[in-house]
Design an enzyme around this catalytic site. Structure first.
Site, PDB file in Angstrom:
ATOM      1  N   ARG A  90      27.138  26.573  15.519  1.00 54.53           N
ATOM      2  CA  ARG A  90      27.802  25.326  15.891  1.00 54.53           C
ATOM      3  C   ARG A  90      27.039  24.123  15.344  1.00 54.53           C
ATOM      4  O   ARG A  90      27.647  23.159  14.865  1.00 54.53           O
ATOM      5  CB  ARG A  90      27.911  25.231  17.417  1.00 54.53           C
ATOM      6  CG  ARG A  90      28.542  23.928  17.874  1.00 54.53           C
ATOM      7  CD  ARG A  90      28.661  23.853  19.385  1.00 54.53           C
ATOM      8  NE  ARG A  90      29.296  22.611  19.790  1.00 54.53           N
ATOM      9  CZ  ARG A  90      29.709  22.349  21.027  1.00 54.53           C
ATOM     10  NH1 ARG A  90      29.539  23.248  21.978  1.00 54.53           N
ATOM     11  NH2 ARG A  90      30.290  21.203  21.314  1.00 54.53           N
ATOM     12  N   CYS A 164      43.748  26.494  26.818  1.00 52.60           N
ATOM     13  CA  CYS A 164      42.838  25.373  26.604  1.00 52.60           C
ATOM     14  C   CYS A 164      42.796  24.563  27.895  1.00 52.60           C
ATOM     15  O   CYS A 164      43.750  24.566  28.667  1.00 52.60           O
ATOM     16  CB  CYS A 164      43.340  24.505  25.446  1.00 52.60           C
ATOM     17  SG  CYS A 164      42.281  23.090  25.053  1.00 52.60           S
ATOM     18  N   TYR A 244      40.919  14.677  21.159  1.00 47.26           N
ATOM     19  CA  TYR A 244      40.657  15.177  19.809  1.00 47.26           C
ATOM     20  C   TYR A 244      41.375  14.343  18.743  1.00 47.26           C
ATOM     21  O   TYR A 244      41.016  14.404  17.570  1.00 47.26           O
ATOM     22  CB  TYR A 244      41.087  16.641  19.692  1.00 47.26           C
ATOM     23  CG  TYR A 244      40.137  17.599  20.364  1.00 47.26           C
ATOM     24  CD1 TYR A 244      39.008  18.071  19.701  1.00 47.26           C
ATOM     25  CD2 TYR A 244      40.354  18.016  21.671  1.00 47.26           C
ATOM     26  CE1 TYR A 244      38.128  18.942  20.317  1.00 47.26           C
ATOM     27  CE2 TYR A 244      39.481  18.890  22.297  1.00 47.26           C
ATOM     28  CZ  TYR A 244      38.368  19.343  21.624  1.00 47.26           C
ATOM     29  OH  TYR A 244      37.499  20.197  22.243  1.00 47.26           O
TER      30      TYR A 244
END
Length: 421
Positions: A90, A164, A244
């Site tokens: 990551r 999600c 996002y």
């Protein structure tokens, strides 16, 4: 009922355990299996899981193992929450794209593609082993990028639904602002995973009164602050975008920020170190407050609700999930994976009808869907040219010089996880 969590050694897991314990009437788990190759982490998380169950009077058995086949044998549902390459991968995903002036993020852009390439083959192998163990088992995918991973699972014929926590987080946020219970709030949530908009906020159910205009008028500053977007933008759009969307609507601003502060991966790695130390305390028998900063808020409640509905229990009949489009959004292919409210039951998830989508959002959805097609092709078949095509198609990349540089960096940083290199 037997449930298996793949990636059970994650520091996320106590959030999930807490939900299983509190909501045992909704999802009566008799055996919960946590499977993870990291034995040291698994021991700490498993110990805390047993103490949480005991504190809350849950009679279920918690089993820990590194044997995946034993873990999924006879499981009614398998939850996937794995991270191939761990926080080190990551950290790379969030770093090398910035060298090319592009957003460095683990689920979207070039970093998101890298994660998909590492993850899809591993998830498909797990899913095949689940199918051999119990062909009727449901797979609930919380592993990012959820849209691409879920599409890979569905395309391979698995009984899978993607999940999600963005929608449930917004539902809880809006309920608090409006002074109602979360059950009173129904979202007209439309888009792809991590590319969604709330086009209506309804009270009382899917056909209830739309109070989104009132929400923005009375609480627009608070909503904008959470999203880190300007209040005037929300007023002009008249919808609430996922946080996002900031990567798209404020790309250059975000890149400048990311270049001047520690990566999220570094922050999470330090939190994980602290959490694992806490989990080792034999007196700890509840999830610590620090876990709320780790991410995944309300994941447990969403996961319990979804598993219960799929397994014929008391889960809500309408939930926001990731599943095949099947004509719901006419501007996308039927086999695109979308994130919308759906009717969920023993046969899976069926998207509910969606109002006509503004071209401002439909265009971006179509663009990102095309990228996801190419990303999945690259994940399944490999090859430098397929990686380049996916990057060139992504709206956060889009220039051939960037795509060339990013392709070289992606392959260099992920060679050990890509069988075709």
């Amino acid at each position: 009922m037997k449930l298996t969590v793949v990636g059970g050694g994650s520091t996320y897991t106590p959030e999930l355990i807490d939900g299983f314990a509190r909501l045992r009437d909704t999802l009566p788990v008799e055996e919960l299996v946590l499977v993870d190759p990291a034995a040291d982490r698994l021991e700490l998380v498993g110990g805390l899981a047993r103490r949480i169950f005991a504190r809350q009077g849950h009679g279920g058995r918690v089993v820990t193992t590194s044997d995946l086949d034993a873990a999924v044998d006879g499981a009614d549902a398998v939850l996937l929450q794995l991270r191939v390459g761990g926080q080190a991968a990551r950290q790379q995903d969030e770093t090398w794209p910035l060298e090319c002036g592009c957003v460095g993020q683990e689920t979207t852009g070039a970093g998101g593609l890298a994660k998909a390439l590492r993850t899809v083959p591993v998830v498909l192998d797990i899913a095949e082993r689940v199918r051999r163990a119990n062909p009727d088992a449901w797979i609930i995918d919380f592993t990012n990028p959820v849209g691409i991973v879920t599409r890979a699972l569905l395309q391979a014929g698995h009984r899978a639904v993607g999940l999600c926590n963005v929608a449930i987080g917004l539902q809880r946020k809006f309920a608090g602002l409006l002074g109602v219970t979360p059950a009173d709030v129904h979202l007209d949530h439309v888009g792809l995973n991590h590319l969604t908009w709330e086009t209506a906020v309804r009270l009382g159910g899917p056909e209830g009164e739309d109070v989104l205009p009132r929400l923005l008028a009375e609480h627009g500053d608070a909503v904008a602050a959470d999203l880190r977007l300007p209040r005037p933008l929300l007023d002009r759009l008249g919808v609430v975008p996922s946080y996002y969307l900031r990567y798209y609507y404020a790309h250059d601003e975000v890149v400048d920020e990311l270049r001047t502060k520690p990566s999220r991966a570094a922050e999470v790695a330090e939190m994980e170190r602290q959490l694992l130390e806490m989990y080792g305390d034999p007196a700890l028998d509840e999830k610590p407050a620090l876990l709320a900063r780790r991410g995944g808020a309300y994941y447990s409640e969403a996961a319990v609700d979804l598993a219960a509905a799929l397994l014929g229990g008391a889960g809500s009949p309408y939930q926001v999930v990731n599943t095949y489009n099947r004509g719901t959004l006419p501007f996308l292919p039927d086999d695109a994976v979308i994130e919308v409210p759906a009717a969920v039951g023993g046969k899976g998830a069926a998207p509910l009808p969606v109002a006509e989508v503004d071209p401002l959002y439909a265009g971006l959805m179509a663009h990102v869907t095309a990228y996801e097609d190419l990303a999945l092709d690259a994940a399944l078949r490999g090859g430098r040219d397929r990686v380049f095509r996916a990057l060139l198609a992504h709206p956060l990349v889009g220039q051939y010089a960037y795509a060339e540089q990013l392709t070289d960096r992606l392959i260099a940083h992920n060679r050990e996880h890509l069988a075709w290199t």
